[in-house]
Design a protein around this motif. Structure first.
Motif, PDB file in Angstrom:
ATOM      1  N   VAL A  34      37.343  43.342  46.772  1.00 10.66           N
ATOM      2  CA  VAL A  34      37.777  43.255  45.382  1.00 10.66           C
ATOM      3  C   VAL A  34      36.552  42.965  44.531  1.00 10.66           C
ATOM      4  CG1 VAL A  34      39.224  42.010  43.738  1.00 10.66           C
ATOM      5  CG2 VAL A  34      40.051  42.398  46.075  1.00 10.66           C
ATOM      6  N   VAL A  35      36.362  43.732  43.468  1.00 12.15           N
ATOM      7  CA  VAL A  35      35.272  43.486  42.534  1.00 12.15           C
ATOM      8  C   VAL A  35      35.846  42.746  41.325  1.00 12.15           C
ATOM      9  CG1 VAL A  35      33.519  44.509  41.055  1.00 12.15           C
ATOM     10  CG2 VAL A  35      33.988  45.502  43.307  1.00 12.15           C
ATOM     11  N   GLY A  36      35.491  41.464  41.196  1.00 10.94           N
ATOM     12  CA  GLY A  36      35.959  40.662  40.080  1.00 10.94           C
ATOM     13  C   GLY A  36      36.819  39.497  40.526  1.00 10.94           C
ATOM     14  N   GLY A  45      44.070  39.320  45.720  1.00 15.46           N
ATOM     15  CA  GLY A  45      43.464  38.736  46.912  1.00 15.46           C
ATOM     16  C   GLY A  45      44.366  37.731  47.603  1.00 15.46           C
ATOM     17  N   ILE A  46      45.028  36.867  46.838  1.00 14.73           N
ATOM     18  CA  ILE A  46      45.910  35.871  47.452  1.00 14.73           C
ATOM     19  C   ILE A  46      47.031  36.549  48.220  1.00 14.73           C
ATOM     20  CG2 ILE A  46      47.615  34.071  46.953  1.00 14.73           C
ATOM     21  CD1 ILE A  46      45.800  33.182  44.635  1.00 14.73           C
ATOM     22  N   ASP A  47      47.692  37.519  47.586  1.00 16.56           N
ATOM     23  CA  ASP A  47      48.798  38.195  48.274  1.00 16.56           C
ATOM     24  C   ASP A  47      48.330  38.910  49.532  1.00 16.56           C
ATOM     25  OD1 ASP A  47      50.688  37.306  46.518  1.00 16.56           O
ATOM     26  OD2 ASP A  47      51.109  39.253  45.604  1.00 16.56           O
ATOM     27  N   VAL A  55      39.932  40.094  53.329  1.00 15.44           N
ATOM     28  CA  VAL A  55      39.610  40.377  51.926  1.00 15.44           C
ATOM     29  C   VAL A  55      38.343  39.638  51.523  1.00 15.44           C
ATOM     30  CG1 VAL A  55      40.469  40.425  49.563  1.00 15.44           C
ATOM     31  CG2 VAL A  55      42.099  40.510  51.468  1.00 15.44           C
ATOM     32  N   MET A  56      37.440  40.375  50.893  1.00 14.28           N
ATOM     33  CA  MET A  56      36.224  39.815  50.296  1.00 14.28           C
ATOM     34  C   MET A  56      36.254  40.084  48.799  1.00 14.28           C
ATOM     35  SD  MET A  56      32.259  41.086  50.736  1.00 14.28           S
ATOM     36  CE  MET A  56      32.085  40.563  52.437  1.00 14.28           C
ATOM     37  N   ALA A 195      43.019  28.669  46.572  1.00 11.12           N
ATOM     38  CA  ALA A 195      44.193  29.138  47.310  1.00 11.12           C
ATOM     39  C   ALA A 195      43.853  30.376  48.137  1.00 11.12           C
ATOM     40  CB  ALA A 195      45.317  29.453  46.326  1.00 11.12           C
ATOM     41  N   PHE A 196      43.116  31.298  47.548  1.00 14.32           N
ATOM     42  CA  PHE A 196      42.695  32.509  48.249  1.00 14.32           C
ATOM     43  C   PHE A 196      41.867  32.163  49.485  1.00 14.32           C
ATOM     44  CE2 PHE A 196      39.093  35.631  48.489  1.00 14.32           C
ATOM     45  CZ  PHE A 196      39.798  36.692  49.030  1.00 14.32           C
ATOM     46  N   GLU A 197      40.944  31.248  49.321  1.00 13.13           N
ATOM     47  CA  GLU A 197      40.112  30.838  50.460  1.00 13.13           C
ATOM     48  C   GLU A 197      40.935  30.118  51.525  1.00 13.13           C
ATOM     49  OE1 GLU A 197      35.826  30.328  48.146  1.00 13.13           O
ATOM     50  OE2 GLU A 197      37.340  28.749  48.002  1.00 13.13           O
TER      51      GLU A 197
END
Length: 427
Positions: A34-36, A45-47, A55-56, A195-197
């Motif tokens: 994902v860019v941004g 990203g979270i989903d 996901v990066m 949360a994403f991490e």
């Protein structure tokens, strides 16, 4: 100040602590890149990470550095284009589809705050303010339209009713949406990054993508410090993608908006906004404002097409504040900042593919807090195999700006002047 530092906003000054996230270096081939690291990218990203995808996220500056960490912090349900406009332009079926999801962005925000215990000063209530009888008729028509699509939470307010929420004689009335709200947007973004991490995702800050190759197949991202070859690419930079994605540059145009934050007002602030709702008026060039958790009035407005910052933000915005709240003349302004959003000509966000494996969303047209969370979720579902809602939005025709790249700014300035004149004349 380094180019990647947060601008000197109230949000940056009151941000929650965040860890250092190292810049990308070397080579990598993640499943999804994902860019941004704004709301769109973090939402997608979270989903995806929660569903087990690798996901990066690559961020040119810092998490929430762009519009996601500088905006008014208001949860305003709907798109910029009204359901009547969407119905007229694209048909009843598309309008029904949009109506079915216009509140989902706000629901996602509340869901994330609750699930991941994000500290971002969430409060409920969004108020649309009317200055004229014509504005009141517009709001009544909006209430009736939303009711027709099964959305029936709006409460109409006369002049006495709106004064229970806003202590000013500036308005003729308004309409309250209790399902709207407001929060500290940068702290929401920082909480969503955490949360994403926690779901296994990886974020690299200060990792600007310089160019993207092979969009017709497996995309390749070139950075000064390395190369990323993902299977799936999501472009989520909105107004800040720049020349990295020239195919999107014809779809949206950057515009800047400005906000000032007063000194803490204490009891004065509570008296001005006794129910704690956020407010935006219904003019074309509108004011929007709310109280922060520490009692400051955050007051925004103004539009500069093309994305330039005005020379003196205080001088641009303070007179508008004083018109609404004359008793605040002479109040100290502690923070003033600007930031870019992206607008589409149709005022409908743009979503689609630039190649078989490259997805994008952009052009929220001033409704990015809710729109970005919604579109991030829709993109994540498409990557995960459920492309139904994505394909519906991607099929909505987009309208290029008249005059193309060269004349879109003066054309939009002329339109803004015309509608601003109508606002001033009460037409």
């Amino acid at each position: 100040m380094a180019e990647t530092d947060y601008p000197p906003s109230y949000y940056a000054a009151s941000a929650n602590p965040a860890p250092a996230r190292p810049a990308f270096a070397g080579e990598a081939a993640p499943e999804v890149c994902v860019v941004g690291a704004g709301f769109t990218g973090l939402s997608a990203g979270i989903d995806l990470a929660a569903k087990g995808h690798e996901v990066m996220i690559l961020e040119a500056a810092k998490v929430g550095w762009g519009a996601s960490g500088r905006n008014g912090g208001q949860i305003v349900n709907g798109l910029n284009a009204g359901l009547d406009t969407i119905e007229r332009r694209y048909g009843a079926e598309t309008a029904r589809f949009v109506a079915s999801l216009v509140r989902e962005g706000g629901e996602i925000i509340r869901e994330r705050i609750a699930k991941y215990a994000i500290d971002c000063d969430l409060r409920d209530g969004n108020l649309f303010a009317a200055l004229t009888d014509r504005h009141m008729r517009m709001l009544a028509e909006k209430q009736a339209l939303w009711r027709r699509y099964g959305l029936d939470d709006f409460e109409m307010l006369d002049a006495a009713g709106i004064r229970k929420h806003v202590a000013t004689d500036f308005y003729a009335g308004g309409m309250l949406d209790p399902t709207g709200g407001h929060m500290h947007p940068l702290n929401l973004a920082l909480g969503e990054a955490k949360a994403f991490e926690s779901e296994g995702g990886v974020i690299h800050e200060e990792s600007r993508v310089e160019r993207i190759e092979a969009l017709d197949g497996a995309p390749v991202l070139r950075l000064a410090s390395g190369v990323v070859r993902p299977r799936i690419l999501v472009l989520a930079g909105n107004a800040y993608l720049g020349p990295v994605a020239p195919a999107l540059d014809t779809r949206v145009m950057p515009f800047s908006t400005q906000i000032i934050a007063t000194e803490p007002l204490g009891a004065r602030g509570q008296a001005l906004l006794p129910t704690g709702v956020c407010v935006e008026d219904v003019r074309y060039v509108l004011d929007y404002y709310r109280l922060s958790a520490d009692g400051r009035l955050l007051f925004g407005g103004g539009t500069v097409y093309g994305g330039a910052d005005p020379a003196d933000i205080r001088a641009k915005i303070l007179p508008n504040l004083e018109k609404v709240f004359p008793d605040l003349r002479g109040v100290r302004i502690d923070h003033a900042w600007s930031g870019n959003c992206a607008i589409s000509f149709s005022r409908v966000p743009q979503m689609g593919r630039l190649g078989p494996n490259t997805y994008f969303a952009a052009g929220y047209s001033g409704h990015g807090v809710v729109g970005s969370h919604l579109f991030g979720r829709i993109i994540a579902a498409a990557v995960d195999g459920d492309a139904g809602r994505f394909d519906t939005f991607a099929a909505v025709p987009w309208i290029p700006f008249p005059g193309g790249q060269r004349f879109r700014v003066p054309y939009s300035m002329l339109g803004s002047w015309w509608y601003g004149l109508r606002d001033r004349l009460g037409l």
